[in-house]
Design a protein around this motif. Structure first.
Motif, PDB file in Angstrom:
ATOM      1  N   THR A 190       0.775  -1.072   0.263  1.00  0.00           N
ATOM      2  CA  THR A 190      -0.211   0.114  -0.081  1.00  0.00           C
ATOM      3  C   THR A 190       0.834   1.345  -0.044  1.00  0.00           C
ATOM      4  O   THR A 190       2.008   1.469   0.692  1.00  0.00           O
ATOM      5  N   GLU A 191       0.552   2.135  -0.930  1.00  0.00           N
ATOM      6  CA  GLU A 191       1.330   3.388  -1.074  1.00  0.00           C
ATOM      7  C   GLU A 191       1.041   4.383   0.239  1.00  0.00           C
ATOM      8  O   GLU A 191      -0.214   4.418   0.506  1.00  0.00           O
ATOM      9  N   ASP A 192       2.068   5.144   0.537  1.00  0.00           N
ATOM     10  CA  ASP A 192       1.691   6.223   1.695  1.00  0.00           C
ATOM     11  C   ASP A 192       1.904   7.610   0.868  1.00  0.00           C
ATOM     12  O   ASP A 192       3.018   7.799   0.448  1.00  0.00           O
ATOM     13  N   VAL A 194       1.632  10.492   1.516  1.00  0.00           N
ATOM     14  CA  VAL A 194       2.361  11.621   2.179  1.00  0.00           C
ATOM     15  C   VAL A 194       3.926  11.492   1.679  1.00  0.00           C
ATOM     16  O   VAL A 194       4.553  12.531   1.320  1.00  0.00           O
ATOM     17  N   ARG A 195       4.364  10.337   1.800  1.00  0.00           N
ATOM     18  CA  ARG A 195       6.112   9.873   1.791  1.00  0.00           C
ATOM     19  C   ARG A 195       6.201  10.173   0.028  1.00  0.00           C
ATOM     20  O   ARG A 195       7.292  10.804  -0.030  1.00  0.00           O
ATOM     21  N   THR A 196       5.167   9.722  -0.587  1.00  0.00           N
ATOM     22  CA  THR A 196       5.296   9.709  -1.990  1.00  0.00           C
ATOM     23  C   THR A 196       5.378  11.402  -2.425  1.00  0.00           C
ATOM     24  O   THR A 196       6.345  11.732  -3.155  1.00  0.00           O
ATOM     25  N   VAL A 216       8.566   4.725   0.247  1.00  0.00           N
ATOM     26  CA  VAL A 216       7.163   5.289   0.226  1.00  0.00           C
ATOM     27  C   VAL A 216       6.002   4.277   0.379  1.00  0.00           C
ATOM     28  O   VAL A 216       4.847   4.576   0.076  1.00  0.00           O
ATOM     29  N   THR A 217       6.484   3.214   0.586  1.00  0.00           N
ATOM     30  CA  THR A 217       5.323   1.934   0.872  1.00  0.00           C
ATOM     31  C   THR A 217       5.489   1.263   1.859  1.00  0.00           C
ATOM     32  O   THR A 217       6.546   1.165   2.726  1.00  0.00           O
ATOM     33  N   GLU A 218       4.132   0.544   2.285  1.00  0.00           N
ATOM     34  CA  GLU A 218       4.103  -0.201   3.451  1.00  0.00           C
ATOM     35  C   GLU A 218       4.495  -1.534   3.408  1.00  0.00           C
ATOM     36  O   GLU A 218       4.910  -1.959   2.333  1.00  0.00           O
TER      37      GLU A 218
END
Length: 374
Positions: A190-192, A194-196, A216-218
């Motif tokens: 799953t993408e974050d 905010v981090r991206t 940037v991912t969980e």
């Protein structure tokens, strides 16, 4: 009398069906008709996305073949018309000579100055002219008939082209709708967002962005995809087109990039060359819309310059799955019929930039992909 004979030679009997550009255009029309039938059948197919992907590819192949066939037909017609103009002058000149001889009032005007023997020889030469003229007339008749065939084919092709262009547009639209409503693809992570966003704002190069993607991912929810090292050099190209620039070649501004640039048709379908995870999709730096695929650990395929991108970050795509569409609009039908190409060759093609990164290092994409073009 001689002109009547020539007319009979030219138009007495039809020739066999022409080959070459005409046959190529007819075969392309058959391809487009089959693509239309595939599109009609796609509504009832269980895997509608795959069916529509195949339909778009079939239309693209048929339209490309039709363009090539019609352009060849137009070129052939131009050549024939130019040749016919020269040959008509030649035949008219020969007819004038023969009629001038045949219309003389007195037999003695045909007497050769060298006497009866020379006159006989001259008569034999004259007798040989007529079969030669007949052969040229037969050849001329064939060229006239081919011109007529090519002209009629181009006229008939306008409707076929218009239907093909409408069909591929419908197929692309239905494919986009099917992709938007898809919910059954497995997710690796799953993408974050905010981090991206932070990564995009903090990086100035594709290299820096690619290096930070893992942050940037969980956690992964499924296992990684198997290695494709054994398929190196055999993967299909993500899009159909012609290579404009190879890795390391400078562009018009003198900029060198480690990837390749592929010229495509407007609206061309871009697909995943192998099973892969979507690591990123969206706008990036000056590359336009970008999709980054991860077919295996530490290997990234960067596809930049799309107009529409499909899927979500973290989704696992199968080989050949749609990734997106190129931009641009198809040329007008009249431009496709031009013997010198769409818009006199001045149309700017759509371009897809393809970069391959192993670890943190870019490698020549052609070490991975198989192509017979460019």
């Amino acid at each position: 009398m001689m002109r009547a004979a020539l007319f009979l030679l030219l138009f007495a009997t039809p020739l066999a069906a022409q080959t070459g550009p005409a046959d190529a255009a007819r075969a392309a029309a058959d391809q487009l008709e089959e693509a239309s039938r595939q599109l009609d059948r796609a509504d009832g197919v269980r895997d509608r996305i795959k069916a529509l992907t195949d339909v778009v590819r079939a239309y693209e192949a048929g339209l490309s073949a039709m363009r090539d066939g019609l352009r060849g037909a137009a070129i052939r017609e131009t050549e024939l018309r130019r040749d016919l103009r020269g040959r008509e002058d030649e035949v008219a000149g020969l007819l004038g000579i023969l009629q001038g001889i045949g219309g003389s009032a007195a037999p003695e005007t045909l007497m050769h100055p060298g006497g009866p023997l020379a006159t006989a020889r001259a008569g034999m030469l004259l007798a040989g002219v007529t079969p030669g003229l007949a052969a040229r007339a037969t050849s001329l008749r064939g060229e006239l008939e081919e011109v007529t065939t090519l002209r009629q084919l181009q006229a008939d092709a306008i409707k076929t082209l218009q239907e093909g262009l409408a069909g591929v547009q419908r197929a692309r639209t239905e494919l986009s709708q099917a992709m938007d409503s898809r919910t059954d693809l497995p997710m690796r992570f799953t993408e974050d967002p905010v981090r991206t966003a932070i990564l995009i704002a903090a990086t100035e190069t594709l290299e820096g962005f690619a290096s930070g993607l893992s942050n940037v991912t969980e956690e992964d929810s499924v296992s990684e995809l198997p290695s494709i090292e054994s398929r190196m050099g055999t993967l299909p190209m993500p899009v159909s087109g012609k290579i404009l620039r190879r890795a390391g070649e400078a562009d018009a501004a003198g900029v060198e990039r480690p990837g390749i640039v592929v010229a495509t048709r407007p609206g061309a379908l871009v697909t995943s060359p192998t099973a892969a995870t979507i690591r990123y999709r969206g706008p990036l730096l000056d590359y336009g819309l970008v999709t980054i695929l991860e077919p295996q650990a530490d290997l990234l395929f960067v596809l930049a310059g799309l107009d529409i991108v499909y899927g979500e970050i973290g989704e696992v795509l199968s080989a050949g799955a749609p990734v997106g569409l190129m931009g641009g609009t198809e040329a007008e039908t009249g431009d496709m019929l031009s013997p010198i190409g769409e818009r006199a060759g001045n149309a700017r093609p759509e371009t897809l930039y393809i970069e391959v990164r192993q670890g943190d290092t870019p490698v020549d994409p052609m070490t991975w992909f198989l192509t017979d073009k460019g």
